[in-house]
Structures are given as C-alpha cells and as structure tokens.
Design a protein around this motif. Structure first.
Motif, short mmCIF file in Angstrom:
data_model
loop_
_atom_site.label_atom_id
_atom_site.label_comp_id
_atom_site.label_asym_id
_atom_site.label_seq_id
_atom_site.Cartn_x
_atom_site.Cartn_y
_atom_site.Cartn_z
N ILE A 23 65.96 -26.92 70.42
CA ILE A 23 65.57 -25.62 70.72
C ILE A 23 64.74 -25.90 72.15
CG2 ILE A 23 63.62 -24.10 69.98
CD1 ILE A 23 64.44 -24.60 67.13
N SER A 24 64.08 -27.02 72.12
CA SER A 24 63.44 -27.25 73.43
C SER A 24 63.41 -28.73 73.62
CB SER A 24 62.06 -26.73 73.51
OG SER A 24 61.05 -27.36 72.60
N ALA A 25 63.52 -29.43 74.87
CA ALA A 25 63.44 -30.94 75.18
C ALA A 25 62.53 -30.93 76.28
CB ALA A 25 64.65 -31.36 75.36
N ASP A 26 61.30 -31.52 76.06
CA ASP A 26 60.26 -31.63 77.02
C ASP A 26 59.80 -33.02 77.51
OD1 ASP A 26 59.99 -28.71 77.37
OD2 ASP A 26 59.27 -28.70 75.28
N SER A 27 60.81 -33.91 77.42
CA SER A 27 60.39 -35.42 77.95
C SER A 27 59.53 -35.04 79.16
CB SER A 27 61.48 -36.26 78.16
OG SER A 27 61.06 -37.49 78.78
N THR A 28 58.57 -36.20 79.32
CA THR A 28 57.90 -36.25 80.69
C THR A 28 58.91 -36.93 81.72
OG1 THR A 28 57.19 -38.54 80.16
CG2 THR A 28 55.58 -36.76 79.37
N GLY A 29 59.84 -37.32 81.24
CA GLY A 29 60.59 -37.78 82.37
C GLY A 29 60.26 -39.18 82.95
N PHE A 74 55.93 -40.79 77.20
CA PHE A 74 54.56 -40.96 76.89
C PHE A 74 53.89 -39.33 76.81
CE2 PHE A 74 55.29 -45.18 77.82
CZ PHE A 74 54.42 -45.81 76.85
N GLY A 75 53.79 -38.74 75.65
CA GLY A 75 53.21 -37.44 75.55
C GLY A 75 54.25 -36.29 75.57
N GLY A 76 55.63 -36.70 75.47
CA GLY A 76 56.67 -35.57 75.56
C GLY A 76 57.17 -35.41 74.25
N SER A 77 57.99 -34.11 74.37
CA SER A 77 58.33 -33.54 72.80
C SER A 77 59.66 -33.26 72.79
CB SER A 77 57.20 -32.49 72.58
OG SER A 77 57.47 -31.41 73.51
N ILE A 78 60.22 -32.92 71.52
CA ILE A 78 61.50 -32.08 71.52
C ILE A 78 61.31 -31.45 70.15
CG2 ILE A 78 62.38 -34.32 70.13
CD1 ILE A 78 65.25 -33.72 71.42
N THR A 79 61.89 -30.31 70.32
CA THR A 79 62.15 -29.29 68.92
C THR A 79 63.38 -29.07 68.50
OG1 THR A 79 59.96 -28.06 69.80
CG2 THR A 79 61.22 -27.13 68.09
N LEU A 80 63.50 -29.43 67.35
CA LEU A 80 65.05 -29.34 66.74
C LEU A 80 65.13 -28.60 65.55
CD1 LEU A 80 65.24 -33.51 66.53
CD2 LEU A 80 66.33 -31.85 67.97
N GLY A 81 66.46 -27.82 65.54
CA GLY A 81 66.86 -27.00 64.57
C GLY A 81 67.91 -27.37 63.55
N PHE A 82 68.03 -26.91 62.24
CA PHE A 82 69.01 -27.44 61.33
C PHE A 82 69.70 -26.19 60.80
CE2 PHE A 82 65.14 -30.05 61.78
CZ PHE A 82 65.61 -31.28 61.63
N SER A 83 70.82 -26.71 59.90
CA SER A 83 71.68 -25.72 59.65
C SER A 83 71.20 -24.56 58.47
CB SER A 83 72.80 -26.27 58.87
OG SER A 83 72.31 -27.04 57.65
N GLY A 84 69.76 -24.76 58.05
CA GLY A 84 69.25 -23.74 57.29
C GLY A 84 67.95 -24.19 57.17
N LEU A 85 66.81 -23.40 56.44
CA LEU A 85 65.73 -23.65 55.92
C LEU A 85 65.43 -24.92 55.37
CD1 LEU A 85 64.26 -20.28 55.09
CD2 LEU A 85 64.10 -21.38 57.43
N PHE A 86 64.36 -25.72 55.75
CA PHE A 86 64.26 -27.08 54.90
C PHE A 86 62.55 -27.06 54.56
CE2 PHE A 86 63.43 -27.60 59.54
CZ PHE A 86 62.38 -28.34 59.54
N GLY A 87 62.41 -28.09 53.69
CA GLY A 87 61.17 -28.21 53.13
C GLY A 87 61.10 -28.71 51.80
N GLY A 88 60.29 -29.40 51.49
CA GLY A 88 60.24 -30.34 50.15
C GLY A 88 60.98 -31.41 50.45
N GLY A 89 60.96 -32.41 49.22
CA GLY A 89 61.79 -33.56 49.55
C GLY A 89 61.18 -34.39 50.84
N THR A 90 62.26 -35.51 51.27
CA THR A 90 61.76 -36.38 52.53
C THR A 90 62.64 -36.27 53.78
OG1 THR A 90 61.24 -37.99 50.62
CG2 THR A 90 61.42 -38.75 52.77
N ALA A 91 62.04 -36.03 54.75
CA ALA A 91 62.67 -36.22 56.13
C ALA A 91 62.57 -37.67 56.65
CB ALA A 91 61.84 -35.31 56.98
#
Length: 216
Positions: free
Chosen positions: A33-39, A76-93
């Motif tokens: 969804i977005s990739a914001d590494s400090t580079g 250091f301090g960068g981020s990434i936002t990832l999507g999946f094939s459906g809604l998730f929650g519960g269980g273990t990531a």
C-alpha cells in the motif's frame, strides 16, 4: 454390529467437521500500500537499490535474487504498509526479518493494524529479529472485532546498537503472514473439508439403513 459402525462413522464425521472448522487460513502479504524507507543507512549513505524493492516483502520468506536482496529495508524510522487477500485478525501473525549471519544487534519494528470498524490504525505490538529465520510472532486477538484491512511496520531499531556498523539500515522485512478473519463465523474456516462432508453423508446413510433394518 451395523448400528455400531454407523455410530462410529457419525462421531468421526462430527469430529472431522469441527476440526476443519477450527483450522485457520494463513496468508502472506500480497500488496504494498505504501513503502516509506528512509533510504539511508546509519552512516547517512544511500541504502543499496536492491534492498529497496518493496515487493520483496510480499509472499513467503524468500532468498535474494539477481535484482533483489529478498527483503525491504525500512531504514532507521522508515515504514511499509502491506495488504492481504482478505480481512484478518485473531490468531497469530508472523514477521520474517533478514539479519546478517553471526553476532548482530537487535533490529525492531512497531506493528499497527488498520481496524475497519474504527477506521484507524491500532497499535498491535513490537517485533524484532531475534527469532532469526523462524520469524517473530504477534497475536492480533481482540484488536479488530470486524477485521483488519492492512498492516503497517515502523522501524524502531536503536541506533546505539549499531555504533560500529555504519552500513546498518534497520528492520529488513522479508515476509509477513496473518490469519484471515472469516466474517460469517468470526474466526477460522467456516466451511468443512470435502472429506468431512462426504463422511457426514456416509454416516447419515448408515444410520438410516440401520433404522430400516431394526424396523423389519
């Protein structure tokens, strides 16, 4: 004897159906969804291009290729936002981080999940590289009652741990897996396996035949 067999089949069918309904559907991230590494690495130099290919964080744990290091470096301090094939929650990531072999400092990241009910990112916990290739695990139980739609990793690696390694570039995301959230039943797989369905049918047929035999 026939009646006993029918009862055994019925019990087995119920067991298998309930077991399959409890199985979790685990998937890996399939979109960025977005990739914001400090580079930038700790010394201020540019992170190598083959470590900044965001798609390397998708799918299961992978090795390097001719064009990619096999992971995405947050910096250091960068981020990434990832999507999946459906809604998730519960269980273990599970979060797979790539670390150089041998003694190495702790690289870490905070995890946030996007709750579709509140329309907000919710803090889920922190992960690090100490588990190595096995990946660090984190429970999402109770965080997204209607499901989470995406996941964000934000690097929190302490620079002091890498004072002698100016090329260090923070948390390296190799892969992330989650447990899908089934909207119809809450959590887990709500549809029994075909084999279980067949066994249920066989058990019912056996019971019906048993009853017909006893009525003669």
């Amino acid at each position: 004897m026939f009646n006993s067999v029918a009862r055994v089949l019925c019990v087995a069918a119920v067991f298998l159906a309930s077991f399959s309904s409890a199985q979790a559907t685990v998937v890996y991230a399939n979109s960025v969804i977005s990739a914001d590494s400090t580079g930038k690495n700790l010394g201020g130099g540019a992170i190598a291009a083959n470590r900044l290919i965001a798609s390397a964080a998708l799918g299961g744990p992978s090795a390097s290729t001719a064009s990619s290091a096999g992971f995405y470096s947050l910096g250091f301090g960068g981020s990434i936002t990832l999507g999946f094939s459906g809604l998730f929650g519960g269980g273990t990531a599970t979060f797979f981080e790539t670390t150089n072999p041998g003694p190495y400092g702790t690289e870490s990241a905070d995890v946030f999940v996007f709750d579709v009910a509140s329309n907000l990112f919710v803090f889920a916990g922190s992960v690090d590289n100490l588990a190595g290739g096995l990946g660090d695990s984190l429970s999402f139980d109770g965080l997204c009652l209607s499901g989470c739609s995406s996941l964000k990793l934000v690097d929190t690696t302490a620079k002091a741990a890498f004072a002698n390694d100016r090329s260090a570039d923070g948390f390296d995301v190799n892969a992330v897996s989650v447990t899908l959230f089934q909207q119809l039943t809450g959590r887990g797989n709500s549809v029994p396996e075909p084999g279980s369905v067949a066994l249920v049918g066989l058990a019912l047929a056996a019971l019906a035949a048993s009853r017909r035999k006893s009525q003669r």
